[in-house]
Enzyme design. Structure first.
Site, PDB file in Angstrom:
ATOM      1  N   ALA A 138       0.727  -1.250  -0.131  1.00 24.28           N
ATOM      2  CA  ALA A 138      -0.083  -0.150   0.032  1.00 24.28           C
ATOM      3  C   ALA A 138       0.981   1.390   0.136  1.00 24.28           C
ATOM      4  CB  ALA A 138      -0.973   0.036   1.278  1.00 24.28           C
TER       5      ALA A 138
ATOM      6  N   THR B 160       1.153   4.046   1.982  1.00 24.90           N
ATOM      7  CA  THR B 160       0.932   4.282   3.451  1.00 24.90           C
ATOM      8  C   THR B 160       1.416   5.537   4.043  1.00 24.90           C
ATOM      9  OG1 THR B 160       2.946   3.105   4.030  1.00 24.90           O
ATOM     10  CG2 THR B 160       0.840   1.954   3.910  1.00 24.90           C
TER      11      THR B 160
ATOM     12  N   LYS C 206      -8.019   4.037   0.156  1.00 28.18           N
ATOM     13  CA  LYS C 206      -8.008   2.544   0.842  1.00 28.18           C
ATOM     14  C   LYS C 206      -9.785   2.109   0.611  1.00 28.18           C
ATOM     15  CE  LYS C 206      -5.456   0.549   2.659  1.00 28.18           C
ATOM     16  NZ  LYS C 206      -4.660  -0.634   2.276  1.00 28.18           N
TER      17      LYS C 206
ATOM     18  N   TYR D  58      -6.033   9.401   1.834  1.00 29.57           N
ATOM     19  CA  TYR D  58      -5.434   7.859   2.129  1.00 29.57           C
ATOM     20  C   TYR D  58      -6.882   6.989   2.370  1.00 29.57           C
ATOM     21  CZ  TYR D  58      -3.528   4.239   5.026  1.00 29.57           C
ATOM     22  OH  TYR D  58      -3.321   2.832   5.473  1.00 29.57           O
TER      23      TYR D  58
HETATM   24  N1  LIG Z   1       0.672   1.493   9.490  1.00 26.33           N
HETATM   25  C1  LIG Z   1      -0.492   1.294   9.975  1.00 26.33           C
HETATM   26  O1  LIG Z   1      -0.637   2.128  11.028  1.00 26.33           O
HETATM   27  C2  LIG Z   1      -1.802   0.730   9.460  1.00 26.33           C
HETATM   28  C3  LIG Z   1      -2.894   1.143  10.017  1.00 26.33           C
HETATM   29  C4  LIG Z   1      -3.901   0.727   9.498  1.00 26.33           C
HETATM   30  C5  LIG Z   1      -3.924  -0.104   8.155  1.00 26.33           C
HETATM   31  N2  LIG Z   1      -2.594  -0.425   7.653  1.00 26.33           N
HETATM   32  C6  LIG Z   1      -2.553  -1.231   6.379  1.00 26.33           C
HETATM   33  O2  LIG Z   1      -1.576  -2.157   6.474  1.00 26.33           O
HETATM   34  C7  LIG Z   1      -1.176  -2.579   5.328  1.00 26.33           C
HETATM   35  C8  LIG Z   1       0.475  -2.814   5.661  1.00 26.33           C
HETATM   36  O3  LIG Z   1       0.876  -1.534   6.104  1.00 26.33           O
HETATM   37  P1  LIG Z   1       2.417  -1.323   6.799  1.00 26.33           P
HETATM   38  O4  LIG Z   1       2.391  -0.818   8.035  1.00 26.33           O
HETATM   39  O5  LIG Z   1       2.898  -2.641   6.657  1.00 26.33           O
HETATM   40  O6  LIG Z   1       2.835  -0.174   5.598  1.00 26.33           O
HETATM   41  P2  LIG Z   1       4.291  -0.183   5.065  1.00 26.33           P
HETATM   42  O7  LIG Z   1       5.653  -0.733   5.959  1.00 26.33           O
HETATM   43  O8  LIG Z   1       4.510   1.153   4.264  1.00 26.33           O
HETATM   44  O9  LIG Z   1       4.269  -1.433   3.905  1.00 26.33           O
HETATM   45  C9  LIG Z   1       3.721  -1.047   2.738  1.00 26.33           C
HETATM   46  C10 LIG Z   1       4.741  -1.915   1.418  1.00 26.33           C
HETATM   47  O10 LIG Z   1       3.947  -1.694   0.389  1.00 26.33           O
HETATM   48  C11 LIG Z   1       4.998  -1.340  -0.530  1.00 26.33           C
HETATM   49  N3  LIG Z   1       4.507  -0.698  -2.057  1.00 26.33           N
HETATM   50  C12 LIG Z   1       4.306   0.575  -2.275  1.00 26.33           C
HETATM   51  N4  LIG Z   1       3.610   0.829  -3.231  1.00 26.33           N
HETATM   52  C13 LIG Z   1       3.893  -0.282  -3.746  1.00 26.33           C
HETATM   53  C14 LIG Z   1       3.725  -0.722  -5.307  1.00 26.33           C
HETATM   54  N5  LIG Z   1       3.542  -0.078  -6.207  1.00 26.33           N
HETATM   55  N6  LIG Z   1       4.046  -2.031  -5.470  1.00 26.33           N
HETATM   56  C15 LIG Z   1       4.213  -2.887  -4.584  1.00 26.33           C
HETATM   57  N7  LIG Z   1       4.583  -2.712  -3.331  1.00 26.33           N
HETATM   58  C16 LIG Z   1       4.651  -1.508  -3.030  1.00 26.33           C
HETATM   59  C17 LIG Z   1       5.958  -0.358   0.114  1.00 26.33           C
HETATM   60  O11 LIG Z   1       7.385  -0.433  -0.546  1.00 26.33           O
HETATM   61  P3  LIG Z   1       8.213   0.949  -0.670  1.00 26.33           P
HETATM   62  O12 LIG Z   1       8.563   0.845   1.010  1.00 26.33           O
HETATM   63  O13 LIG Z   1       9.169   0.535  -1.423  1.00 26.33           O
HETATM   64  O14 LIG Z   1       7.229   1.995  -1.040  1.00 26.33           O
HETATM   65  C18 LIG Z   1       6.226  -1.309   1.491  1.00 26.33           C
HETATM   66  O15 LIG Z   1       7.098  -2.006   1.452  1.00 26.33           O
HETATM   67  C19 LIG Z   1      -1.532  -1.531   4.241  1.00 26.33           C
HETATM   68  O16 LIG Z   1      -2.493  -2.158   3.426  1.00 26.33           O
HETATM   69  C20 LIG Z   1      -1.880  -0.373   5.052  1.00 26.33           C
HETATM   70  O17 LIG Z   1      -3.041   0.447   4.449  1.00 26.33           O
HETATM   71  C21 LIG Z   1      -1.605   0.166   8.189  1.00 26.33           C
END
Ligand SMILES: NC(=O)c1ccc[n+]([C@@H]2O[C@H](COP(=O)([O-])OP(=O)(O)OC[C@H]3O[C@@H](n4cnc5c(N)ncnc54)[C@H](OP(=O)(O)O)[C@@H]3O)[C@@H](O)[C@H]2O)c1
Length: 280
Positions: free
Chosen positions: A60, A62, A129, A125
């Site tokens: 995502a 994010t 989503k 965002y």
């Molecule tokens: N973090 C929170 O507090 C939170 C809360 C609620 C829900 N979520 C959801 O949980 C999920 C995981 O979040 P997370 O915290 O693990 O976020 P994260 O650490 O930012 O991980 C997201 C990953 O997606 C990759 N990505 C971005 N654009 C991409 C693309 N075009 N193709 C392939 N990969 C891509 C990013 O790579 P790069 O780093 O290289 O961009 C990153 O490795 C997401 O769906 C997010 O919306 C997160």
């Protein structure tokens, strides 16, 4: 299970990969360099070649505040690309587990949000989503979570541990409430929902409701630091104000998991203590 994990280098994706490998799955881990999910033909070819039983999409865009000024890119990654993953998974006969967020709600409700409450996102965002949830389709698992923390990537626990090492004053908002959720506990539940092919929206968070201020106190206590170092402030006092609005109430009732007989995820203080021990 043979499983494709997209966003495999992200905070959640890394632990999903680790957990699926430990569970004995055949894991095809795709970080962004391996598979850019906005490349539709690449997504189709990658999933067709992998012939998975399940696809877990942890990729995502994010950067919540940056989404406000990068709307098209946010919609592409968080919205349209999910439709391409969903179509590719369906063609392969694979079940899709797609990860979503509390930000699909406006946070004005006076009780925890259930899966059938009407979304009303306030940020770009959140809008993108929600578009991703719709693109994932009715057959997919939509796993909405909140306030994610884990060993990989940036999160509040790491920030507080960094700040605690200095001697500056800490101030965090006391008027946004939610359930901190830890990747060590989210990953097994996402895998289980994939194995069970559990269709529809599921709220998946650790138990325990706190404000950010209260959460920071918990992190400090877990690290053996003085919780009284943090001062509560209101969102209106944040300087500079954040570009993207945050929901005041981010609490997700894990209603659907309960109804389906799944065990509740632990109180967040248990995985918090484990994470602090790993990071310290
Ligand atoms: N973090 C929170 O507090 C939170 C809360 C609620 C829900 N979520 C959801 O949980 C999920 C995981 O979040 P997370 O915290 O693990 O976020 P994260 O650490 O930012 O991980 C997201 C990953 O997606 C990759 N990505 C971005 N654009 C991409 C693309 N075009 N193709 C392939 N990969 C891509 C990013 O790579 P790069 O780093 O290289 O961009 C990153 O490795 C997401 O769906 C997010 O919306 C997160």
């Amino acid at each position: 299970m043979r499983v494709v994990v997209t966003g495999a280098a992200g905070q959640l994706g890394a632990d999903v990969v680790r957990h699926c490998v430990a569970a004995g799955d055949d894991v095809i881990a795709a970080d962004r360099a391996t598979l850019d999910i906005t490349d539709e033909p690449a997504v189709r070819a990658f999933v067709a070649d992998a012939r998975p039983d399940a696809v877990i999409n942890a990729a995502a865009y994010t950067a919540v505040d940056a989404c406000e000024t990068n709307r098209d890119h946010a919609l592409l990654v968080n919205g349209r690309a999910v439709g391409w993953i969903s179509a590719a998974a369906a063609d392969a006969g694979a079940h899709l587990v797609h990860v979503s967020t509390d930000y699909v709600f406006d946070g004005t409700l006076d009780r925890p949000y259930r899966e059938d409450d009407v979304p009303h996102p306030q940020s770009v965002y959140g809008v993108t989503k929600l578009a991703g949830e719709q693109a994932a389709g009715a057959a997919a698992t939509i796993a909405r979570t909140s306030w994610v923390c884990g060993e990989h990537g940036d999160n509040m626990v790491k920030l507080v541990l960094r700040l605690a090492a200095g001697d500056g004053e800490l101030a965090f908002v006391d008027d946004q409430r939610g359930c901190p959720s830890f990747t060590a506990d989210l990953a097994p539940m996402l895998r289980r929902l994939a194995v069970d092919r559990a269709a529809g929206i599921h709220h998946v968070t650790n138990q325990g409701v706190v404000s950010w201020y209260e959460f920071v106190r918990e992190v400090l206590a877990a690290a053996g630091a003085d919780p009284s170092r943090v001062r509560p402030i209101s969102t209106a006092e944040l300087q500079p104000p954040r570009p993207a609005p945050r929901p005041a109430n981010s609490v997700l009732d894990n209603h659907r998991l309960r109804l389906s007989g799944y065990p509740a995820l632990r109180d967040f203080r248990a995985p918090l203590a484990e994470l602090v021990a790993i990071l310290s």
